[in-house]
Write a protein that holds these residues in place. Structure first.
Motif, mmCIF file in Angstrom:
data_model
loop_
_atom_site.group_PDB
_atom_site.id
_atom_site.type_symbol
_atom_site.label_atom_id
_atom_site.label_comp_id
_atom_site.label_asym_id
_atom_site.label_seq_id
_atom_site.Cartn_x
_atom_site.Cartn_y
_atom_site.Cartn_z
ATOM 1 N N GLU A 33 5.440 5.883 7.471
ATOM 2 C CA GLU A 33 5.815 4.543 7.936
ATOM 3 C C GLU A 33 5.050 4.182 9.206
ATOM 4 O OE1 GLU A 33 9.926 2.136 9.148
ATOM 5 O OE2 GLU A 33 9.739 4.277 9.538
ATOM 6 N N PHE A 34 4.918 5.142 10.116
ATOM 7 C CA PHE A 34 4.177 4.923 11.357
ATOM 8 C C PHE A 34 2.720 4.564 11.061
ATOM 9 C CE2 PHE A 34 1.428 6.739 14.663
ATOM 10 C CZ PHE A 34 1.917 6.121 15.803
ATOM 11 N N ASP A 35 2.084 5.337 10.193
ATOM 12 C CA ASP A 35 0.674 5.077 9.853
ATOM 13 C C ASP A 35 0.508 3.738 9.145
ATOM 14 O OD1 ASP A 35 0.067 7.516 10.941
ATOM 15 O OD2 ASP A 35 -0.094 8.570 9.026
ATOM 16 N N LEU A 36 1.398 3.453 8.204
ATOM 17 C CA LEU A 36 1.287 2.203 7.451
ATOM 18 C C LEU A 36 1.510 1.005 8.362
ATOM 19 C CD1 LEU A 36 0.865 0.881 4.710
ATOM 20 C CD2 LEU A 36 3.307 1.163 4.251
ATOM 21 N N ARG A 37 2.455 1.113 9.286
ATOM 22 C CA ARG A 37 2.700 0.011 10.224
ATOM 23 C C ARG A 37 1.470 -0.219 11.111
ATOM 24 N NH1 ARG A 37 7.133 1.617 12.277
ATOM 25 N NH2 ARG A 37 8.561 0.210 11.218
ATOM 26 N N ASN A 38 0.867 0.862 11.602
ATOM 27 C CA ASN A 38 -0.339 0.719 12.426
ATOM 28 C C ASN A 38 -1.490 0.107 11.638
ATOM 29 O OD1 ASN A 38 0.772 1.699 14.771
ATOM 30 N ND2 ASN A 38 0.093 3.797 14.443
ATOM 31 N N ASP A 39 -1.667 0.557 10.390
ATOM 32 C CA ASP A 39 -2.745 0.014 9.561
ATOM 33 C C ASP A 39 -2.504 -1.461 9.256
ATOM 34 O OD1 ASP A 39 -3.979 2.440 9.577
ATOM 35 O OD2 ASP A 39 -3.387 3.015 7.540
ATOM 36 N N LEU A 40 -1.244 -1.813 8.996
ATOM 37 C CA LEU A 40 -0.925 -3.207 8.722
ATOM 38 C C LEU A 40 -1.194 -4.070 9.949
ATOM 39 C CD1 LEU A 40 0.247 -5.359 6.829
ATOM 40 C CD2 LEU A 40 2.530 -4.725 7.651
#
Length: 433
Positions: A83-90
């Motif tokens: 979730e952390f990585d996906l939020r940063n990528d988004l």
């Protein structure tokens, strides 16, 4: 989601190894229970045997609990990391998108996808993935042991399984459609709140508080209605699933009782079968919950993926021309045309501004003044013609490097959640905090 999970493949492997050990230990406990019952029936009551049996069951349960704890800590931890990585990528992708995207996409919709949808994806990657593997492994282990003991009774007990699959598939599809609609309504509500907060002065100036309240109440009622429909769907799904599970237990009691009375099954084996069926109750119920989470997660992941698929129309060329430091500042517009969906804003503009000159662009509202200025730092690109700075088409420059050489005061005042000094120094990299 594959690339995100692959980053944490070691943790995922460790978590699922703990899951496998936990399921194996859980499948062994009923074997001790059944053999203990048969031993007491054959040799009479033996207190020492009962104590040793109880100690073995407690010991296995304790070790199982340890592995279950680490299974949850590791797998749920990985879901938080994803979730952390996906939020940063988004967020990184959102910063790259140009004004065209934000012109056709509501802010509330973006916020809903960056918050509510991300949470649904995390639940799919964490609990849903964990329990899907857990229920699958438990089902395979338990059914394998039951088939080894009495394959006829096992087939009879699992006769309702095809009905369970049909129910899960049908309700899963309906839940997916309903949740997509709920997320769209949540985006509408978020957009309405954001627009009213940002434009609160306009709303009050035109005395539209009550009208906006009515609009918000209408959206809220639609949102509640869709959630109630989803609740009704889930409310019908789980009881129906439990009824089919109850039918399975009824078949086992009837068929197993007949085989026990006929001498084809020992009392210990009958107890084992009942225990294993009780173990299978959780996977069957959890499977319905997992389907719910997966359908919600896939719907949300599709909405997030739609944003990640958006590509900025303003990008650096493959081989950008280095931006001189500093620029002299000569600006030239050559037959510049800019078109919006509503119509043409600029048509064949030719203008040359010498370096160091001070120029004011004057005109009525909607005449294209802001559009003309937005072309200089390449916030938008012309549909025709070219904008040159110091004789070079700005499309040959890297946009980020070009903008670092341009001072820009926006038409609308924006204050970030920071100190006044930090707002003034916004964009100055070497400014002390």
């Amino acid at each position: 989601m594959g690339p995100y999970l692959w980053r944490y493949r070691r943790a995922v492997a460790l978590g699922f190894a703990a899951l496998l050990v936990k399921d194996i230990l859980a499948a062994i406990v009923p074997v001790f229970l059944g053999r203990g019952v048969d031993a007491m029936q054959a040799g009479g009551f033996n207190l020492n045997a009962v104590l040793w049996l109880a100690a073995a069951i407690v010991g296995f349960a304790a070790v199982k609990g340890v592995f279950q704890y680490w299974m949850r800590v590791i797998v749920i931890g990985v879901s938080r990391d994803v979730e952390f990585d996906l939020r940063n990528d988004l967020y990184r992708h959102l910063t790259r998108l140009d004004a065209g995207f934000y012109g056709r996409t509501r802010t509330g919709d973006v916020m809903a996808r960056a918050t509510n949808d991300l949470g649904a994806v995390r639940m799919m990657v964490g609990p849903a993935l964990m329990y899907s593997f857990e229920t699958g492994i438990t089902f395979l282990l338990v059914v394998a042991i039951m088939l080894r003991i009495d394959w006829k009774l096992t087939l009879a007990a699992l006769a309702p399984a095809p009905l369970i699959s049909i129910v899960v598939s049908r309700f899963g599809h309906l839940i997916h459609i309903r949740f997509e609609q709920i997320q769209k309504l949540f985006s509408d509500i978020s957009s309405r709140v954001q627009e009213n907060i940002a434009g609160v002065r306009v709303v009050r100036a035109f005395v539209q508080e009550e009208a906006e309240l009515r609009n918000f109440e209408r959206l809220n009622q639609l949102y509640v209605a869709e959630n109630i429909r989803l609740a009704k769907l889930s409310g019908a799904f789980l009881p129906l699933l439990q009824a089919l599970i109850g039918l399975t237990m009824l078949i086992l009691l009837w068929a197993g009782g007949l085989r026990l009375l006929g001498g084809d099954l020992t009392l210990g084996q009958f107890v084992m079968f009942n225990t294993y069926l009780m173990i299978l109750v959780w996977p069957m119920i959890a499977f319905g919950w997992v389907v719910n989470l997966v359908q919600r997660g896939t719907a949300s992941l599709g909405r997030i993926h739609a944003i990640l698929q958006e590509q900025p129309s303003i990008t650096a060329p493959p081989v950008p021309v280095p931006v001189p430091r500093p620029l002299r500042g000569e600006i030239e517009f050559r037959a510049v045309t800019v078109e919006y969906p509503a119509g043409r804003a600029l048509d064949g503009i030719d203008l040359r501004i010498p370096a160091g000159a001070t120029v004011a662009i004057v005109g009525h509202t909607g005449s294209g003044k802001s559009t003309l200025v937005h072309l200089i730092p390449r916030l938008i690109d012309p549909a025709g013609g070219a904008v040159l700075i110091d004789g070079v088409d700005i499309r040959r420059y890297c946009p980020e490097e070009l903008r670092r050489q341009i001072g820009f005061v926006p038409q609308e005042t924006i204050l970030f959640s920071a100190t006044l000094a930090q707002n003034i120094a916004f964009g100055v990299d070497d400014c002390p905090p």
